[in-house]
Every structure is written in structure tokens, then in C-alpha cells.
Design a protein around this motif. Structure first.
Motif, PDB file in Angstrom:
ATOM      1  N   ASN A  71     -12.469 -19.165  -5.019  1.00 22.91           N
ATOM      2  CA  ASN A  71     -11.299 -18.308  -5.133  1.00 22.91           C
ATOM      3  C   ASN A  71     -10.934 -18.250  -6.615  1.00 22.91           C
ATOM      4  OD1 ASN A  71      -8.734 -17.198  -5.238  1.00 22.91           O
ATOM      5  ND2 ASN A  71      -8.105 -18.148  -3.308  1.00 22.91           N
ATOM      6  N   VAL A  72     -11.146 -17.108  -7.244  1.00 25.51           N
ATOM      7  CA  VAL A  72     -10.964 -16.976  -8.689  1.00 25.51           C
ATOM      8  C   VAL A  72      -9.518 -17.265  -9.088  1.00 25.51           C
ATOM      9  CG1 VAL A  72     -11.126 -15.398 -10.648  1.00 25.51           C
ATOM     10  CG2 VAL A  72     -12.885 -15.382  -8.894  1.00 25.51           C
ATOM     11  N   GLY A  73      -8.567 -16.816  -8.313  1.00 25.18           N
ATOM     12  CA  GLY A  73      -7.153 -17.060  -8.636  1.00 25.18           C
ATOM     13  C   GLY A  73      -6.816 -18.535  -8.685  1.00 25.18           C
ATOM     14  N   VAL A  74      -7.289 -19.282  -7.694  1.00 26.57           N
ATOM     15  CA  VAL A  74      -7.032 -20.721  -7.659  1.00 26.57           C
ATOM     16  C   VAL A  74      -7.742 -21.412  -8.825  1.00 26.57           C
ATOM     17  CG1 VAL A  74      -7.429 -22.837  -6.329  1.00 26.57           C
ATOM     18  CG2 VAL A  74      -6.656 -20.770  -5.169  1.00 26.57           C
ATOM     19  N   ALA A  75      -8.982 -21.018  -9.098  1.00 28.50           N
ATOM     20  CA  ALA A  75      -9.738 -21.622 -10.196  1.00 28.50           C
ATOM     21  C   ALA A  75      -9.062 -21.354 -11.536  1.00 28.50           C
ATOM     22  CB  ALA A  75     -11.163 -21.095 -10.206  1.00 28.50           C
ATOM     23  N   VAL A  76      -8.634 -20.135 -11.771  1.00 27.38           N
ATOM     24  CA  VAL A  76      -7.975 -19.783 -13.034  1.00 27.38           C
ATOM     25  C   VAL A  76      -6.658 -20.538 -13.174  1.00 27.38           C
ATOM     26  CG1 VAL A  76      -6.829 -17.892 -14.258  1.00 27.38           C
ATOM     27  CG2 VAL A  76      -9.099 -17.550 -13.282  1.00 27.38           C
TER      28      VAL A  76
END
Length: 112
Positions: free
Chosen positions: A55-60
Motif C-alpha cells: 500500500n503506497v500510502g501506508v509506505a510513504v
């Protein structure tokens, strides 16, 4: 790092002897080069996200929060004890970087 640690410091300010003038301020060219290098690093991470199932949002958000927290702590600790351990830390850091570079060189020369 070793060179800076082993060369004498610039003269201190007469009004504030605890402050040493930094005679090697960053130039615009150096700042631009550092920005480009950082952008290339961020690009590599972004491209790797495209190939991973994350999940890009969580990673960022996680990367941003951890970077903020560690940077805040590092600046605070560096400000408090940096003047006392500056030279030994520069020497240790320089030796560690030389060691890492030597290890990478040996691995590449002996691979194959």
C-alpha cells in the motif's frame, strides 16, 4: 571526513569563541547536485514500489514519519553533544566509509 577531522579548525569568533566559522559553506552547484542525488534515490524507491505489492500510502506515511522522527532526534542530539565529539565522530565515520568502500571493492573484484 578524515581530512576534515585531521585539519585544524578555522579561527573562532572573538565575541563567541565557542562558535567556529565554517569556511566551506555549500555552493549552489553542490546543493543542486545533492538535490539531484536525493531525487534519484527517491526515484529508485518509487520504482521499486511499482513492483511490490504494498500500500503506497501506508509506505510513504511510514517512511515520512520515521525519517522525521530520526532526523529530529539526530539534530537534537547532534546539537547537544556535537561539539564535544565532533573530531572523533568524523574520524570514526571516515574509517567506516573507507571500510565499506573497501569491502564493496573486494566483493566486486573477487566475484565471478
Amino acid at each position: 571526513m578524515l581530512w576534515e577531522a585531521l585539519t585544524p579548525d578555522a579561527p573562532a569568533d572573538a565575541q563567541h569563541p565557542e562558535h567556529v566559522h565554517d569556511t566551506e559553506a555549500f555552493t549552489v552547484r553542490e546543493v543542486v547536485l545533492l538535490a539531484v542525488a536525493t531525487s534519484i534515490d527517491a526515484l529508485a524507491v518509487g520504482v521499486s514500489f511499482a513492483f511490490l505489492d504494498v500500500n503506497v500510502g501506508v509506505a510513504v506515511a511510514a517512511i515520512g514519519l520515521v525519517t522525521f522522527a530520526l532526523s529530529f532526534v539526530a539534530v537534537f542530539v547532534g546539537y547537544r553533544i556535537g561539539t564535544r565529539f565532533r573530531r572523533p565522530a568524523e574520524i570514526l565515520g571516515g574509517l567506516v566509509l573507507i571500510g565499506i568502500g573497501t569491502q564493496i571493492l573486494i566483493e566486486h573484484l573477487t566475484a565471478g
